[in-house]
Design a protein around this motif. Sequence first.
Motif, short mmCIF file in Angstrom:
data_model
loop_
_atom_site.label_atom_id
_atom_site.label_comp_id
_atom_site.label_asym_id
_atom_site.label_seq_id
_atom_site.Cartn_x
_atom_site.Cartn_y
_atom_site.Cartn_z
N ALA A 174 -38.65 -16.87 -23.71
CA ALA A 174 -39.69 -17.64 -22.65
C ALA A 174 -39.45 -17.36 -21.80
N ILE A 175 -39.91 -16.54 -20.78
CA ILE A 175 -39.77 -16.37 -19.20
C ILE A 175 -40.50 -17.39 -18.97
N CYS A 176 -40.59 -18.40 -17.94
CA CYS A 176 -41.08 -19.63 -17.31
C CYS A 176 -41.82 -19.32 -16.09
N PHE A 177 -42.84 -19.62 -15.68
CA PHE A 177 -43.27 -20.39 -14.02
C PHE A 177 -43.13 -21.44 -13.68
N LEU A 178 -42.03 -22.31 -12.94
CA LEU A 178 -42.70 -23.64 -12.45
C LEU A 178 -43.16 -23.61 -11.17
N SER A 179 -44.57 -24.55 -10.84
CA SER A 179 -45.69 -24.26 -10.23
C SER A 179 -45.03 -24.73 -8.73
N ALA A 180 -45.23 -24.39 -7.52
CA ALA A 180 -45.40 -24.83 -6.62
C ALA A 180 -45.27 -26.26 -6.26
N LEU A 181 -44.25 -27.23 -5.69
CA LEU A 181 -44.82 -28.45 -4.75
C LEU A 181 -45.49 -28.83 -3.85
N PRO A 182 -46.29 -29.78 -4.07
CA PRO A 182 -47.61 -30.43 -3.42
C PRO A 182 -46.74 -30.55 -2.47
N PRO A 183 -46.59 -30.29 -0.83
CA PRO A 183 -46.52 -30.73 -0.03
C PRO A 183 -46.81 -32.41 0.14
N ALA A 184 -45.49 -32.56 1.49
CA ALA A 184 -45.92 -34.28 1.74
C ALA A 184 -47.19 -34.44 2.76
N GLU A 185 -47.38 -33.38 3.20
CA GLU A 185 -48.63 -33.52 4.35
C GLU A 185 -48.54 -32.41 5.36
N ASP A 186 -50.12 -31.89 5.11
CA ASP A 186 -49.92 -30.25 6.18
C ASP A 186 -51.36 -29.85 5.03
N GLY A 187 -52.41 -29.89 5.57
CA GLY A 187 -52.97 -29.54 5.24
C GLY A 187 -53.19 -27.72 4.33
N GLU A 188 -52.65 -26.51 5.37
CA GLU A 188 -52.65 -25.25 5.77
C GLU A 188 -51.47 -24.78 4.51
N GLU A 189 -50.32 -26.23 4.76
CA GLU A 189 -49.02 -25.70 3.45
C GLU A 189 -50.16 -26.32 1.77
N SER A 190 -50.51 -27.47 1.88
CA SER A 190 -51.42 -27.26 0.55
C SER A 190 -52.09 -26.13 0.40
N ARG A 191 -52.96 -25.92 1.02
CA ARG A 191 -54.21 -24.31 0.42
C ARG A 191 -53.36 -23.33 0.28
N ARG A 192 -52.14 -22.94 0.66
CA ARG A 192 -50.28 -22.09 0.30
C ARG A 192 -50.02 -22.38 -1.28
N VAL A 193 -49.44 -23.44 -1.23
CA VAL A 193 -49.52 -23.58 -2.55
C VAL A 193 -50.68 -23.68 -3.92
N ASN A 194 -51.86 -23.95 -3.20
CA ASN A 194 -52.82 -24.35 -4.43
C ASN A 194 -52.81 -23.05 -5.10
N GLU A 195 -53.25 -21.90 -3.68
CA GLU A 195 -53.37 -20.73 -3.63
C GLU A 195 -52.22 -19.79 -5.05
#
Length: 249
Positions: A174-195
């Motif tokens: 099994a090859i697994c991707f762990l999702s990226a962590l949500p940022p503590a604050e920063d709307g732009e970083e949150s958008r990149r994480v979600n994408e």
Amino acid sequence: MAQKKRKHGKVEARKSKPLIRFKPGVLLVLIFIAFAGCFALYMISATSQEDYWEREIVGSSETTDPTIPVNANNGTPSAAVNPVPESVAVDTGHFSLCAWIGEVDALTTYYETASEMVFPDAVSSLSESEMRSIARKTAAGNPISVYFWWNTPTDAEKVLQFAEIMQEQLPNTAICFLSALPPAEDGEESRRVNEWNKTLFQYADNRGFYYVDISTPLKGNDGFLAPEYAQEADLYAAIGDEIMTHVVL
């Protein structure tokens, strides 16, 4: 010279009759005979092979999705369920049985891992030959799972390329991707994480990899990292719990 005969005072040439007369019914009979002959030969071939019908039925019932890689050993499509559903919790010994690739330095300080199966290299610095070398070393360790973890890498294509190289070396692991962590604050970083998480999920689902969602349980109501995970020890305790309760069985 054709003979002529007189009829009603006229001389007309004697019409020669065709040697063979072809009727439509004869054509139908010939077609039927040809079909019956072919069918008889087919049945003789089928009944002479013990596993013929089994192979025919199995072969016709299997369908292949071209977007899903085929297992090199048994020819069956990989059946990944994503996100990986909750499973019976395993203990922390799970970490030492798996390979960890990417931004995993902090994780290895909280959990015991096998050093020969931990590769914290930046993906942007790896050449294809280096990826293949790491994949061979990982395969030699015989891990039960391989985890990839990068938070919004600058070279996303190389992450996906690396995963495919790893899958070539370990087709039954099994090859697994762990999702990226949500940022503590920063709307732009949150958008990149979600994408990035969306890209990982879709890619994993289409190509037979696994996607382990460790980020959603860590989010607060505002979509950012929940305040209770502000301390690194608390954060990695929660990450470990998510990994240990979402194991590919």
